[in-house]
Motif scaffolding. Structure first.
Motif, short mmCIF file in Angstrom:
data_model
loop_
_atom_site.label_atom_id
_atom_site.label_comp_id
_atom_site.label_asym_id
_atom_site.label_seq_id
_atom_site.Cartn_x
_atom_site.Cartn_y
_atom_site.Cartn_z
N ASP A 415 -24.87 15.15 -21.50
CA ASP A 415 -23.98 16.01 -20.79
C ASP A 415 -22.65 15.35 -20.04
OD1 ASP A 415 -25.70 17.90 -21.31
OD2 ASP A 415 -26.75 18.11 -19.38
N ARG A 416 -22.75 14.01 -20.03
CA ARG A 416 -21.41 13.37 -19.60
C ARG A 416 -20.62 12.71 -20.57
NH1 ARG A 416 -24.68 9.58 -14.80
NH2 ARG A 416 -25.32 11.48 -13.61
N LEU A 417 -20.89 12.96 -21.76
CA LEU A 417 -19.84 12.77 -23.06
C LEU A 417 -18.93 13.74 -23.14
CD1 LEU A 417 -22.31 11.62 -25.61
CD2 LEU A 417 -21.09 10.07 -24.39
N GLU A 418 -17.75 13.15 -23.36
CA GLU A 418 -16.45 13.97 -23.61
C GLU A 418 -16.54 14.87 -25.04
OE1 GLU A 418 -12.87 11.69 -23.71
OE2 GLU A 418 -13.03 11.01 -21.48
N GLU A 419 -16.06 15.88 -25.01
CA GLU A 419 -16.23 16.48 -26.31
C GLU A 419 -16.05 15.94 -27.49
OE1 GLU A 419 -17.35 19.85 -28.44
OE2 GLU A 419 -17.70 19.33 -26.25
N ALA A 420 -14.90 15.09 -27.44
CA ALA A 420 -14.50 14.50 -28.80
C ALA A 420 -15.60 13.36 -29.01
CB ALA A 420 -12.91 13.88 -28.57
N HIS A 421 -16.03 12.69 -28.04
CA HIS A 421 -17.16 11.46 -28.34
C HIS A 421 -18.40 12.02 -28.72
CE1 HIS A 421 -14.67 8.86 -25.28
NE2 HIS A 421 -14.04 9.18 -26.43
N ARG A 422 -18.59 13.51 -28.19
CA ARG A 422 -19.88 13.86 -28.49
C ARG A 422 -19.92 14.36 -29.99
NH1 ARG A 422 -21.99 18.93 -29.38
NH2 ARG A 422 -19.93 19.81 -28.94
N LEU A 423 -18.71 14.95 -30.50
CA LEU A 423 -18.46 15.12 -32.16
C LEU A 423 -18.62 13.83 -32.76
CD1 LEU A 423 -15.79 18.04 -31.92
CD2 LEU A 423 -18.49 18.39 -31.98
N GLN A 424 -18.17 12.90 -32.43
CA GLN A 424 -18.06 11.77 -33.36
C GLN A 424 -19.41 11.30 -33.46
OE1 GLN A 424 -14.43 9.68 -31.20
NE2 GLN A 424 -14.64 8.78 -33.31
N LEU A 425 -20.24 11.11 -32.10
CA LEU A 425 -21.65 10.67 -32.22
C LEU A 425 -22.56 11.76 -32.98
CD1 LEU A 425 -23.83 8.78 -30.98
CD2 LEU A 425 -24.10 10.31 -29.29
N LYS A 426 -22.17 13.12 -33.08
CA LYS A 426 -22.74 13.88 -33.73
C LYS A 426 -22.79 13.59 -35.28
CE LYS A 426 -23.75 18.87 -34.69
NZ LYS A 426 -23.28 20.23 -34.29
N GLY A 427 -21.49 13.30 -36.00
CA GLY A 427 -21.15 12.88 -37.07
C GLY A 427 -21.76 11.57 -37.47
#
Length: 530
Positions: A415-427
Motif C-alpha cells: 500500500d505504500r508503493l507509488e502507482e508507477a512502481h507498483r505497476l513496474q513490480l507487477k510486470g
C-alpha cells in the motif's frame, strides 16, 4: 571598583532572586573587579555538623576565606569569596579534632568551584567533550581548559546498575573491523547500565552471573551473545531482534533479485522497417471519386472526336487541366500527393536496402555503390531521403530498475508503493515466477513479524523449502539454528530498538572524540547520557 559595604535586607532579597543558589549564605557585598563579579559572603548559623561523626559543634577554632568559581552572571565570570569557620569537634570518640564547615548543596572539600558550576561544566563536557566544550564554556563566561573538562568526565562515578528485568545487548566498534565492545541496556528505562570491553561469550556470561534476576535478553543474532546468555542466565528468555531478522531477509531478497536480474528489463518488440511497396490510393475519398469521374468523362469526349479546346469549353475546365487528364492513362496516376506515395526510383531496390540495413550497414555511400551495381539510376539525394526515416531514433525502452530498487519494492508494504512502481513490480513478477514466489514469502513473513504470529513460523519455513530459492533457504537455515529466540522475537513485544538507538548515539560520541580518546573515557560518556 565599587566601595565595599554591607547589603541591606532589601538588596539581599534582590540578590537571591538573581542568584537563588546563594540562599544558604549571607551575602555581604557584590563588587566589580576588572570585569569579574566578586561576591563576598559567609555561612549563616552558629553551629556546624562534623563530617566524621555527624555531631553538632559550636566551638569555633578559626576562620579563613575560600575562593570559589560560581556560575557566570551576564556573561561575566563570578568569584565567590566565602568566609569559612573551623570548629572543634567535642565528641571524644571522633578521630577529628577540628573540621571546616561546608555549605550543603553548594560546596565540597578541596573544591574550587561551587556544585552548581561543577554540574554545568559536567553537562558541557558530557555533551561536547574537550575542545568543543571549552569553546562553548568560554561563550558563557566560564574559563576552563579542555583537559579539565575531560577530568570532570573521568571523575564521574558509575551510575548504580540496580535490578534489571529486561536486558538489551548489542556490540559496537571501538575500531571498525578490529576491536568491538558490548553495550548493555535496561529495556524498561532505556538506560545504559554497563559497557563491556569486548563481545565474547565469556565476558557476557560473567557479567550475567554477577547480576541475577534477568528474565528476558534482547539481542541480535550473533552466536557469541547466544552462548553467553545461555551460560550466564539460562533461566532468561532470549529474544532475537526483529530489525535484524528483517535486515537479514532483505539481504536474502537482494541476492535472489540479483540472480534473476535479467527479468527486470521489460521486453519490447523490435521496430519494423517501412513497407517495401507504396500504399494504394484511397478509393473511398470524395476527391478520388471526382477525379475518376472527370478522367472518364474527358476520355469519353476525346474518343468521340472532340478537341481538347472544345472539351475545356464544354466542361468549364482550364485547358491545362484537360490536357493533364487526357495524358493520364488511368485515374490513379492523378492521385499522388497527400493521398498516396509517389513512385520513386528507389522502389525496386527497397527489399535489398532493408536487408542490408538489418545487417548493420548504415553508410549511404556504400549502399549507393551496391544498388548502382544492381541497376539503380537515381541520385544520391533520392537514396538519402529514403534512408532518413530509418535513421530516426526509435523510442528507447526505459532502463531496467536496479537490483537495490527492486529489492526495496519487494520488501515494502504494497500500500505504500507509488502507482508507477507498483505497476513496474507487477510486470517483473509476471515475467519471473521465482521472484513472484519470493514476494509472496516476504509478505507472509512481514505479516508474521508485524502481527506477532510467531507460531506460524514453522509453516512459513516449510513453504520456503518447497521453492527453488537458495538465498532464502540460507536465511531459513539461520532461523532454524536459533529457532527459539526467533520465535520469541516474533511473539513477544520486546525488541532491540532502544539498543540500536544507543549504538547510534555512541557513533556520534566517537565522532566528537575524533578517535583520540580511550575506552575508559568513552565508557563514561556512554553511561552518563546528557
Amino acid at each position: 571598583m565599587l566601595v565595599r559595604r554591607v547589603l541591606s535586607g532589601e538588596e539581599v532579597a534582590r540578590v537571591r532572586i538573581l542568584l537563588p543558589h546563594l540562599d544558604r549564605v549571607e551575602v555581604q557585598d557584590i563588587r566589580d573587579e576588572g570585569g569579574e563579579v566578586v561576591v563576598a559572603a559567609r555561612v549563616a548559623g552558629a553551629t556546624a555538623c562534623c563530617p566524621r561523626c555527624s555531631s553538632v559543634a559550636s566551638r569555633r577554632h578559626s576562620r579563613y576565606r575560600r575562593r570559589l568559581q560560581d556560575l557566570a552572571a551576564g556573561g561575566r565570570p563570578v568569584l565567590l569569596h566565602l568566609e569559612i569557620r573551623r570548629f572543634f569537634c567535642d565528641n571524644t570518640g571522633c578521630p577529628a579534632r577540628t573540621f571546616a564547615e561546608q555549605v550543603p548543596a553548594m560546596t565540597r572539600r578541596h573544591a574550587r568551584r561551587t556544585r552548581q558550576l561543577g554540574a554545568v561544566l559536567q553537562a558541557v563536557a558530557l555533551a561536547l567533550a574537550g575542545r568543543a566544550g571549552q569553546r562553548l564554556a568560554a561563550r558563557f563566561g566560564l574559563a576552563i581548559s579542555r583537559s579539565t573538562l575531560i577530568r570532570l568526565v573521568r571523575a564521574l562515578p558509575d551510575p548504580p546498575i540496580g535490578s534489571i528485568r529486561i536486558l538489551g545487548v548489542d556490540d559496537f566498534a571501538t575500531r571498525r573491523g578490529h576491536r568491538y565492545a558490548t553495550i548493555l541496556i535496561d529495556m524498561d528505562t532505556h538506560r545504559p547500565v554497563d559497557v563491556l570491553a569486548d563481545r565474547t561469550a565469556e565476558t557476557l556470561a560473567a557479567w550475567l552471573k554477577k547480576h541475577p534476576g534477568i528474565e528476558v535478553i534482547c539481542r541480535d543474532r550473533a552466536g557469541a551473545y547466544a552462548d553467553g546468555a545461555l551460560a550466564g542466565a539460562p533461566q532468561a528468555v532470549q529474544c532475537a531482534d526483529r530489525w535484524h531478522l528483517w535486515h537479514n531477509l532483505a539481504e536474502a531478497v537482494e541476492r535472489t533479485v540479483s540472480r534473476h536480474r535479467s527479468c527486470l528489463r521489460e521486453e519490447r518488440p523490435e521496430p519494423t522497417p517501412p513497407a517495401d511497396t507504396p500504399p494504394k490510393a484511397t478509393s473511398s475519398s470524395r476527391f478520388a471519386d471526382r477525379t475518376r469521374a472527370k478522367h472518364a468523362r474527358i476520355h469519353e469526349l476525346k474518343d468521340a472526336g472532340h478537341s481538347l479546346r472544345a472539351i475545356s469549353r464544354m466542361l468549364g475546365m482550364t485547358r491545362n487541366t484537360v490536357t493533364r487528364f487526357a495524358r493520364a492513362a488511368t485515374a490513379d496516376e492523378l492521385l499522388w500527393g497527400q493521398w498516396t506515395t509517389k513512385p520513386s526510383v528507389v522502389d525496386d531496390f527497397k527489399p535489398y536496402l532493408h536487408q542490408r540495413w538489418s545487417e548493420g550497414e548504415r553508410n549511404a555511400t556504400r549502399l549507393l555503390q551496391e544498388i548502382t551495381a544492381l541497376g539503380y539510376q537515381g541520385s544520391y539525394a533520392a537514396l538519402r531521403d529514403y534512408l532518413r526515416p530509418l535513421r530516426t531514433p526509435q523510442p528507447v525502452a526505459p532502463p531496467a530498475p536496479s537490483v537495490r530498487k527492486t529489492t526495496g519494492w519487494i520488501t515494502a508494504h504494497p500500500d505504500r508503493l507509488e502507482e508507477a512502481h507498483r505497476l513496474q513490480l507487477k510486470g517483473i513478477l509476471a515475467r519471473c515466477p521465482p521472484l513472484a514466489a519470493l514476494t509472496e514469502h516476504v509478505r507472509a513473513f512481514a505479516v508474521i513479524m508485524t502481527q506477532r504470529k510467531g507460531d506460524a513460523l514453522e509453516n512459513w519455513l516449510q513453504a520456503v523449502r518447497r521453492d527453488d530459492l537458495p538465498a532464502l533457504h540460507t536465511f531459513a537455515n539461520g532461523i532454524e539454528r536459533d529457532l527459539d529466540a526467533v520465535t520469541a522475537g516474533l511473539t513477544l513485544p520486546w525488541s532491540s530498538g532502544a539498543v540500536e538507538g544507543q549504538v547510534n548515539r555512541i557513533k556520534m560520541l566517537k565522532r566528537q572524540m575524533f578517535g583520540r580518546a580511550g575506552f575508559a573515557l568513552l565508557r563514561k560518556r556512554i553511561l552518563h547520557p546528557n
